[in-house]
Design an enzyme around this catalytic site. Structure first.
Site, PDB file in Angstrom:
ATOM      1  N   SER A 272      55.564  33.777  47.770  1.00 19.55           N
ATOM      2  CA  SER A 272      55.002  33.123  46.595  1.00 19.55           C
ATOM      3  C   SER A 272      53.512  33.409  46.456  1.00 19.55           C
ATOM      4  O   SER A 272      52.803  33.635  47.449  1.00 19.55           O
ATOM      5  CB  SER A 272      55.229  31.613  46.680  1.00 19.55           C
ATOM      6  OG  SER A 272      54.334  31.020  47.602  1.00 19.55           O
ATOM      7  N   GLY A 274      51.257  31.263  45.574  1.00 17.91           N
ATOM      8  CA  GLY A 274      50.502  30.164  46.164  1.00 17.91           C
ATOM      9  C   GLY A 274      50.288  30.334  47.658  1.00 17.91           C
ATOM     10  O   GLY A 274      49.186  30.113  48.174  1.00 17.91           O
ATOM     11  N   GLU A 299      52.948  41.233  47.982  1.00 17.00           N
ATOM     12  CA  GLU A 299      53.723  41.283  46.733  1.00 17.00           C
ATOM     13  C   GLU A 299      54.222  39.874  46.510  1.00 17.00           C
ATOM     14  O   GLU A 299      54.892  39.299  47.371  1.00 17.00           O
ATOM     15  CB  GLU A 299      54.868  42.285  46.856  1.00 17.00           C
ATOM     16  CG  GLU A 299      55.576  42.561  45.530  1.00 17.00           C
ATOM     17  CD  GLU A 299      56.875  41.807  45.381  1.00 17.00           C
ATOM     18  OE1 GLU A 299      56.919  40.903  44.510  1.00 17.00           O
ATOM     19  OE2 GLU A 299      57.812  42.107  46.117  1.00 17.00           O
ATOM     20  N   CYS A 333      62.202  39.240  42.756  1.00 14.64           N
ATOM     21  CA  CYS A 333      60.832  39.226  42.240  1.00 14.64           C
ATOM     22  C   CYS A 333      60.775  39.905  40.878  1.00 14.64           C
ATOM     23  O   CYS A 333      59.902  39.610  40.060  1.00 14.64           O
ATOM     24  CB  CYS A 333      59.892  39.953  43.204  1.00 14.64           C
ATOM     25  SG  CYS A 333      60.017  39.431  44.919  1.00 14.64           S
TER      26      CYS A 333
END
Length: 547
Positions: A272, A274, A299, A333
């Site tokens: 993620s 974050g 990534e 993703c």
């Protein structure tokens, strides 16, 4: 003990890489029978998964269950969480292993990866596919293109790209010889891998290792079964102890030790945005304690798009939407999460999409007739369900829209139409089988391209559909920075190693392109060597002579 280099003279060349063919698993095929048998056997097992530090298995007794997402009552393994002391021991083991591993000729390191590729393509194929299906709820096709083919491609193409990189040498003037020594980094590389791709789990630790680095590998707890078998594959391929240390555990606990260590040389991450931002912040705060500047490769998230021009083929757009959004439950993703369709095409696109979605079967991936399995765990199920509930309340749910958690974490493929391009389902990352459509006026093609570019902080993948070449060129220009992997008349998923190197920028990561030479360059530290054959013996230069 230091092992001397093998006495081989000659400029060796690795076998030319070729993408691994995708097997069909058609009824009556030998690969289907073999995989069915392996699935049946593995379903009855409960793998005991230790940490592996310096080649030694460590069982802490701090156990965590590994469950099948499509049958969350089924425990298919238990892994031992590594302690702080175990992580510190793994860092020491990596430092010791790198002394020898980093001094090997690169061809000998490459040979380990090439052997791993051959094992995966043959005797280990059904095991890695079965582990991926059971542990991550991938269908046979999604497992095959990931765990078998993509990972085999990573092994083979990374070796090829390493050879290209090592071959790049500087020019030399007469009387001298200039060389570049591509050294491994000083210290260890910390590889943090996600649940959604077994191949990412294998590539993130092995690409730095190929270049002579030693690695700490922290796999996702929700892909632990396939990660464990991937690690065992590497051991069978001949990877020396300590080169890759397998360290399962709580991300915060393992990262707390790894990111604070003076010998941290690099981070190879997929996950993620974050979490990656938090890791980068921690590294920044610790800069004064590191021996060198850590290489940070990541990534991260995506809000991937499909945008159709009025000249597009409606059925092609619909197929791209369904495949791009709902394969592997939208947990890629690269999965399509938002689509922009012109009003003139919308009726046909909607009809085609609804017909296909109504035909989709979802369930246990051991039933090869299913197109979808379950989302990865309860946390993901709860988060995605909240978005679906929001769509029922604030938008139009045109297909799917139901969730089922009795047996597994199932969410129906859900198609949503939003009136406003700023609606949250068009802007926020969902990471599930939910595709939101914004229908635009045909005359507002240019404005729509601006909306696509500006809506999301991410820039991972995207696709444009158009039969008019002018429209394709307009999209190329307007969306140049909106996607690191850009597709024309194709869904925004399915990047192939060596053909479409993968990665995005903006909030989607550092765009170091897994499956290319660009990624391998991050794991070496170049040294320039100048050798003068006949050095001068007088300090004076000709200009100093008398007139």
């Amino acid at each position: 003990m230091h092992i001397p280099a093998a006495p081989v003279n000659g400029i060796r060349r690795v076998p030319p890489p070729v993408n691994e063919p995708v097997k069909s698993y058609a009824p009556g095929s030998p690969e289907k029978a073999e995989l069915k048998a392996r699935l049946a056997a593995m379903s009855k097992e409960c793998a005991d998964i230790p940490a592996v530090i310096g080649g030694k298995e460590v069982r802490t007794g701090d156990l965590v269950d590994v469950r099948s997402p499509h049958n969350h009552q089924q425990v298919i393994g238990r892994f031992h969480r590594a302690s702080k002391e175990d992580v510190e021991a793994a860092i020491r083991a990596a430092a010791e292993a790198q002394k020898e591993w980093g001094s090997w000729k690169w061809e000998d390191r490459a040979a380990v990866m090439l052997r791993a590729a051959e094992l995966l393509a043959t005797t280990w194929r059904s095991t890695l596919n079965a582990a991926t299906m059971l542990g991550q709820s991938k269908t046979v096709y999604q497992s095959e293109i990931d765990a078998a083919c993509e990972m085999t491609d990573f092994f083979r193409f990374n070796v090829h790209f390493a050879q290209e990189l090592y071959t790049e040498q500087p020019f030399s003037s007469p009387g001298m010889w200039n060389q570049t020594d591509y050294r491994p980094l000083e210290g260890f590389v910390y590889a943090v891998t996600p649940f959604n791709f077994t191949a990412i789990g294998g590539n993130l630790p092995t690409s730095p290792a190929l270049m002579g680095n030693a690695v700490l590998w922290k796999p996702a707890s929700t892909s632990m079964l396939s990660s464990w078998y991937m690690f065992q594959l590497l051991v069978e391929a001949g990877l020396p102890p300590g080169v890759i240390n397998f360290v399962p555990g709580e991300a915060s606990a393992v990262s707390g030790v790894a990111l604070a260590h003076p010998d941290l040389a690099g981070v190879h991450f997929t996950g993620s945005t974050g979490v990656f931002n938090s890791m980068w912040e921690t590294i920044g705060k610790n800069m004064n304690r590191y021996r060198s500047y850590p290489r940070i490769v990541g990534e991260t998230g995506g809000k991937d798009f499909i945008v159709a021009h009025p000249s597009a083929d409606a059925k092609a757009v619909a197929v791209a939407m369904v495949r791009g959004a709902f394969e592997y439950q939208g947990q890629k993703c690269s999965a399509a999460s938002r689509a922009y369709i012109p009003n003139s095409l919308w009726k046909d696109v909607l009809q085609y999409a609804q017909e296909m979605i109504a035909d989709i079967k979802m369930g246990d991936v051991a039933d090869f007739r299913n197109f979808m399995g379950a989302v990865i765990d309860k946390k993901a199920f709860t988060s995605i369900s909240e978005y679906v509930a929001d769509a029922h309340k604030n938008a139009k749910v045109l297909a799917g829209g139901k969730t089922h958690s009795e047996t597994g974490w199932f969410i129906e493929p859900t198609l949503v139409q939003a009136d406003s391009p700023s609606y949250r389902l068009l802007c926020e990352e969902i990471f599930g089988p939910v595709l939101t459509v914004c229908v635009y006026d045909d005359a507002k093609w240019a404005e729509t391209l601006q909306i696509v570019d500006q809506t999301s902080p991410y820039a991972l993948t995207g696709a444009v559909f158009a039969r008019e070449r002018r429209a394709v060129l307009e999209a190329h220009t307007a969306l140049r920075n909106a996607a690191g992997n850009f597709y024309v008349n194709d869904k925004p998923t399915g990047a192939v190693v060596g053909q479409q190197p993968f990665g995005g920028a903006r909030g989607s990561g550092t765009n170091d392109k897994a499956g290319s030479k660009l990624n391998l360059m991050r794991w070496v530290s170049a040294r320039t060597i100048k050798e003068t054959f006949v050095p001068p013996t007088d300090y004076k230069y000709p200009f100093m002579a008398e007139e």
